[in-house]
Scaffold this active site. Structure first.
Site, PDB file in Angstrom:
ATOM      1  N   HIS A  36      -1.590  -3.868   5.482  1.00 11.42           N
ATOM      2  CA  HIS A  36      -0.782  -5.085   5.350  1.00 11.42           C
ATOM      3  C   HIS A  36       0.683  -4.711   5.583  1.00 11.42           C
ATOM      4  O   HIS A  36       0.998  -3.529   5.837  1.00 11.42           O
ATOM      5  CB  HIS A  36      -1.011  -5.743   3.981  1.00 11.42           C
ATOM      6  CG  HIS A  36      -0.849  -4.808   2.817  1.00 11.42           C
ATOM      7  ND1 HIS A  36       0.350  -4.224   2.489  1.00 11.42           N
ATOM      8  CD2 HIS A  36      -1.750  -4.333   1.926  1.00 11.42           C
ATOM      9  CE1 HIS A  36       0.196  -3.453   1.429  1.00 11.42           C
ATOM     10  NE2 HIS A  36      -1.076  -3.493   1.069  1.00 11.42           N
ATOM     11  N   HIS A  39       2.038  -1.495   4.090  1.00 11.56           N
ATOM     12  CA  HIS A  39       1.727  -0.249   4.805  1.00 11.56           C
ATOM     13  C   HIS A  39       2.614  -0.108   6.045  1.00 11.56           C
ATOM     14  O   HIS A  39       3.055   0.994   6.384  1.00 11.56           O
ATOM     15  CB  HIS A  39       0.269  -0.237   5.281  1.00 11.56           C
ATOM     16  CG  HIS A  39      -0.744  -0.224   4.184  1.00 11.56           C
ATOM     17  ND1 HIS A  39      -1.558  -1.292   3.903  1.00 11.56           N
ATOM     18  CD2 HIS A  39      -1.084   0.752   3.309  1.00 11.56           C
ATOM     19  CE1 HIS A  39      -2.368  -0.974   2.908  1.00 11.56           C
ATOM     20  NE2 HIS A  39      -2.106   0.246   2.525  1.00 11.56           N
ATOM     21  N   LYS A 153       4.914   1.155  -5.188  1.00  8.51           N
ATOM     22  CA  LYS A 153       4.070   0.274  -6.014  1.00  8.51           C
ATOM     23  C   LYS A 153       3.160   1.124  -6.887  1.00  8.51           C
ATOM     24  O   LYS A 153       2.960   0.846  -8.048  1.00  8.51           O
ATOM     25  CB  LYS A 153       3.231  -0.668  -5.157  1.00  8.51           C
ATOM     26  CG  LYS A 153       2.351  -1.554  -6.026  1.00  8.51           C
ATOM     27  CD  LYS A 153       1.556  -2.537  -5.225  1.00  8.51           C
ATOM     28  CE  LYS A 153       0.377  -1.912  -4.540  1.00  8.51           C
ATOM     29  NZ  LYS A 153      -0.739  -1.561  -5.433  1.00  8.51           N
TER      30      LYS A 153
END
Ligand code: PAF
Length: 284
Positions: A36, A39, A153
């Site tokens: 996504h 990345h 994250k």
């Protein structure tokens, strides 16, 4: 397509050895695929750091618990290749399990980091970080990159990988990339695909709660354990089950105490089908 896809270690190595001997600086972006925008931001950052970028896609069973989503984890090889190619990523290493674990997973030598692995995500996912450090060290040995890029994250994962690299003297520079978010703050993740339509409007609650906690601390609240409990209640009210919320020392990931100035506020919650994680940081 200018992306070169390699499924075998020997083949990738011989290409990279040649390029390394020509003086090229190599960046590696390890992923589990289902790429996504988050990345793709890692790939862009990697391109700024090196002459060529090697992305890896391997859904590493070793880091999944028995009751976790290894078999359902979205596998989108064709779409991933198109996205990597559009970003002008140079190489993709896409091994299968036999290539990565030729003697089987039970026989695989493991890399165990004793520090920071049994708290937070490690407490809810026993063995998870052993699977991560094992596969990441293998990927580092296969690609031998000068630099590797990981998303912030997965704050705990990044901290553990940095520690592993330092402890094992692995000659790779680790770069952390900012968390990529949707317009409402939800951190981008492959597991967001498991969020139902009904849950989606509130799925940013984890991020909102982390920001609320950060505001409370910035405004001088120092009773961290009480704040964590209040944060968990906000998550429950929004219809989700909190896994953990922790105001932690950003270096050790231990519960923060009054003297700590460098903090990470980390959380995980369960939706009906997903487990989502996120974090924010602050310096006092
Ligand atoms: O963050 C991930 O996607 C994975 O944990 C990693 C680093 C690719 C190892 O399998």
């Amino acid at each position: 397509m200018s992306l070169h896809v390699h499924r075998h270690i020997a083949e990738l190595r011989s290409q990279l050895n040649r390029l390394r001997s020509e003086g090229k600086r190599i960046a590696c972006v390890p992923t589990m695929g289902n790429l996504h925008e988050g990345h793709l931001q890692l790939i862009r950052l990697a391109k700024e750091q090196a002459d060529l970028v090697v992305a890896t896609i391997f859904v590493n069973r070793l880091q999944f618990g028995l009751n976790e989503d290894w078999d359902q984890y979205p596998r989108t090889f064709e779409a991933d290749c198109s996205k990597l190619d559009a970003e002008q990523c140079d190489y993709l290493f896409f091994p299968d399990e036999t290539e990565m674990y030729p003697n089987g997973m039970d026989e695989q030598t493991r890399v165990v980091a004793p520090s920071m692995t049994d708290v937070l995500c490690g407490a809810s996912r026993p063995g998870h970080f052993e699977g991560v450090t094992t596969v990441v060290s293998k990927l580092f040995n296969i690609v031998q990159p000068h630099v590797a890029v990981f998303g912030r994250k997965d704050f705990q994962q990044l901290a553990i990988i940095r520690r592993m690299v330092a402890d094992l003297c692995i000659p790779v520079e680790i770069v952390g990339a900012p968390v990529a978010r949707d317009s409402d703050g939800l951190a981008l993740s492959s597991r967001n695909a498991y969020i139902t339509e009904q849950e989606r409007p509130n799925a940013n609650q984890l991020y909102q709660t982390l920001c609320w906690l950060r505001d409370q601390v910035q405004q001088g609240q120092r009773d961290y354990r009480t704040l964590e409990t209040a944060g968990a209640r906000r998550i429950e009210k929004a219809g989700f089950r909190p896994d953990y919320l922790s105001i932690a020392n950003a270096q050790t990931l231990q519960p923060a105490v009054d003297d700590d100035t460098d903090l990470a506020i980390l959380g995980a919650l369960f939706t009906s089908r997903a487990r989502l994680i996120d974090n924010v940081t602050l310096t006092l």
